[in-house]
Design an enzyme around this catalytic site. Structure first.
Site, PDB file in Angstrom:
ATOM      1  N   GLY A  62       0.780   7.164  -9.048  1.00 21.45           N
ATOM      2  CA  GLY A  62       0.207   6.033  -9.790  1.00 21.45           C
ATOM      3  C   GLY A  62      -1.025   6.476 -10.570  1.00 21.45           C
ATOM      4  N   ARG A  67       6.766   9.488 -10.995  1.00 11.57           N
ATOM      5  CA  ARG A  67       7.087   9.778  -9.586  1.00 11.57           C
ATOM      6  C   ARG A  67       8.464  10.448  -9.638  1.00 11.57           C
ATOM      7  NH1 ARG A  67       3.185   6.271  -6.947  1.00 11.57           N
ATOM      8  NH2 ARG A  67       2.968   4.298  -8.016  1.00 11.57           N
ATOM      9  N   ASP A 110      -1.572  11.351  -1.994  1.00  7.48           N
ATOM     10  CA  ASP A 110      -0.953  12.050  -0.865  1.00  7.48           C
ATOM     11  C   ASP A 110       0.431  12.629  -1.207  1.00  7.48           C
ATOM     12  OD1 ASP A 110      -0.958  12.075   2.354  1.00  7.48           O
ATOM     13  OD2 ASP A 110       1.020  11.476   1.626  1.00  7.48           O
ATOM     14  N   THR A 122      -6.342   7.888  -6.510  1.00  4.16           N
ATOM     15  CA  THR A 122      -5.500   6.718  -6.224  1.00  4.16           C
ATOM     16  C   THR A 122      -6.405   5.519  -5.995  1.00  4.16           C
ATOM     17  OG1 THR A 122      -4.106   5.613  -4.586  1.00  4.16           O
ATOM     18  CG2 THR A 122      -5.288   7.532  -3.807  1.00  4.16           C
ATOM     19  N   ASP A 163      -5.864   3.203  -4.187  1.00  4.08           N
ATOM     20  CA  ASP A 163      -5.757   2.782  -2.778  1.00  4.08           C
ATOM     21  C   ASP A 163      -6.851   3.395  -1.894  1.00  4.08           C
ATOM     22  OD1 ASP A 163      -3.566   1.417  -3.619  1.00  4.08           O
ATOM     23  OD2 ASP A 163      -2.090   2.673  -2.593  1.00  4.08           O
ATOM     24  N   ASP A 167      -6.802   5.877   0.076  1.00  2.71           N
ATOM     25  CA  ASP A 167      -6.272   5.999   1.438  1.00  2.71           C
ATOM     26  C   ASP A 167      -5.984   7.444   1.836  1.00  2.71           C
ATOM     27  OD1 ASP A 167      -4.209   6.359  -0.327  1.00  2.71           O
ATOM     28  OD2 ASP A 167      -2.770   5.102   0.714  1.00  2.71           O
ATOM     29  N   ARG A 170      -0.286  -0.952  -0.769  1.00  2.95           N
ATOM     30  CA  ARG A 170       1.001  -1.051  -0.074  1.00  2.95           C
ATOM     31  C   ARG A 170       0.848  -0.748   1.413  1.00  2.95           C
ATOM     32  NH1 ARG A 170       5.139   1.386  -3.943  1.00  2.95           N
ATOM     33  NH2 ARG A 170       3.616   3.052  -3.850  1.00  2.95           N
TER      34      ARG A 170
HETATM   35  O1  F6P Z   1      -1.269   3.825  -7.006  1.00  2.23           O
HETATM   36  C1  F6P Z   1      -1.118   3.148  -5.798  1.00  2.23           C
HETATM   37  C2  F6P Z   1      -0.510   1.830  -6.083  1.00  2.23           C
HETATM   38  O2  F6P Z   1      -1.309   1.195  -7.047  1.00  2.23           O
HETATM   39  C3  F6P Z   1      -0.292   0.927  -4.892  1.00  2.23           C
HETATM   40  O3  F6P Z   1      -1.409   0.201  -4.494  1.00  2.23           O
HETATM   41  C4  F6P Z   1       0.838   0.063  -5.374  1.00  2.23           C
HETATM   42  O4  F6P Z   1       1.562  -0.444  -4.300  1.00  2.23           O
HETATM   43  C5  F6P Z   1       1.641   1.010  -6.177  1.00  2.23           C
HETATM   44  O5  F6P Z   1       0.769   1.987  -6.654  1.00  2.23           O
HETATM   45  C6  F6P Z   1       2.382   0.384  -7.308  1.00  2.23           C
HETATM   46  O6  F6P Z   1       3.147   1.372  -7.919  1.00  2.23           O
HETATM   47  P1  F6P Z   1       3.992   1.182  -9.237  1.00  2.23           P
HETATM   48  O7  F6P Z   1       3.030   1.209 -10.382  1.00  2.23           O
HETATM   49  O8  F6P Z   1       4.910   2.334  -9.246  1.00  2.23           O
HETATM   50  O9  F6P Z   1       4.659  -0.158  -9.138  1.00  2.23           O
END
Ligand code: F6P
Length: 322
Positions: free
Chosen positions: A15, A76, A107, A129, A131, A133, A175
């Protein structure tokens, strides 16, 4: 004896997070200063497989320090997880005479870097990120900017919530982690926070809301996406509290925007450490911030533990809302 490196590759993966561009800029400028050639691969690991890259000059990274997203784009990549994908990436890295990689991501991206390391490709990770985390670093790029975006949105919601005497359920990202939600609650002055790490008890929250609503015109509940769906939380609370409830799912707005000063400064510090680490022969590790010091943390240590949440901060956010 450590092999002298001459050329490095950079990629951004997973992300996107504000501050990725500031990191790309710092890596390029510092590496060029250190007489290293730098190339940037487009769309993360996908770029390694497709050999999609270009040389990054100091000029190329001009004017990007204040831009959100990533000029190298991100993805991804499922293909990268296959044996064939990894082998193709390795072949491209070696045929381009790239000595080491800087991987900017989370991660999952570092697991990819570790797998490449097992095939003999050196790399260092820069945590990015929203997050926040990742074990081994107090902050990841993008977290502070996302938090600032969220608290400015909470303020706007408070205005309308208070005007209409409403309860609002505000869903934020995260998430698997409540880090963003807890800090949003604390800094945004919200009343309750639901996170994946703590079992959701809507009856308890609804009773507390009933008890505390006297003299209050708004109630703001932050929900981490991994804890529950805002729509479900709102429906239950409406039933239990017997009061009007509205929902606001902040979504990807949280990931955009110009990076905060903290993210830009952190990006620069991480980049300097990452380039120096590779020059000194380091590999298979992430740079991180620990107690205000920039450290390197072996990938295996990063994967060995869950970062977890600050339980005290979680409880304190609720105490302050009383
Ligand atoms: O980058 C982490 C994150 O923002 C999470 O908090 C979220 O669940 C996810 O990415 C969303 O990913 P995408 O943009 O692929 O929907």
């Amino acid at each position: 004896m450590t092999r002298q490196i001459k050329k490095i590759g950079i990629l951004t993966s997973g992300g996107d997070a504000s501050g990725m561009n500031a990191a790309v800029r710092s890596i390029v400028r510092y590496a060029n200063y250190k007489k290293l050639e730098v190339v940037g691969f487009y769309e993360g690991f996908k770029g390694l497989i497709n050999n999609n890259y270009e040389t990054l000059s100091n000029n190329f990274v001009g004017g990007i320090i204040d831009r959100g997203g990533t000029v190298l784009f991100t993805a991804r990549s499922e293909e990268f997880k296959t044996k064939e994908g990894m082998e193709t990436a390795k072949k491209n890295i070696e045929s381009n005479n790239i000595d080491a990689l800087v991987i900017i991501g989370g991660d999952g991206s570092f697991r990819g870097a570790r797998d490449l390391n097992n095939l003999g490709i050196s790399s260092v990770g820069i945590p990015a990120t929203i997050d926040n985390d990742i074990f081994g670093t107090d902050y990841s790029l993008g977290f502070d900017t996302a938090l600032n975006v969220i608290i400015s949105l909470i303020s706007k919601i408070r205005d309308t919530a208070s005007s209409h005497e409403r309860i609002f359920v505000i869903e934020v990202m995260g998430r698997n982690s409540g880090e963003l939600a807890i800090n949003s609650c604390l800094a945004g002055g919200a009343d309750y926070v639901l996170i994946p790490e703590v079992k959701v008890n809507l009856v308890k929250i609804s009773n507390a809301i009933k008890n505390h609503r006297e003299g209050k015109r708004h109630t703001l509940i932050i929900v981490a996406e991994g804890a529950a769906k805002a729509t479900d939380v709102a429906a239950s609370i409406k039933l239990l509290v017997e009061h009007e409830v509205r929902i606001s799912v902040l979504g990807h707005i949280q990931r955009g925007g110009s990076p905060s000063a903290l993210d830009r400064i952190l990006a620069s510090k991480f980049s300097q450490k990452a380039v120096d680490f590779l020059i000194s022969g380091g590999k298979n590790a992430m740079v991180g911030l620990q107690n205000n010091k920039i450290k390197t943390v072996p990938f295996e240590e990063v994967f060995s533990k869950q970062k977890g949440i600050d339980k005290n901060l979680y409880e304190f956010a609720h105490i302050l809302a009383l």
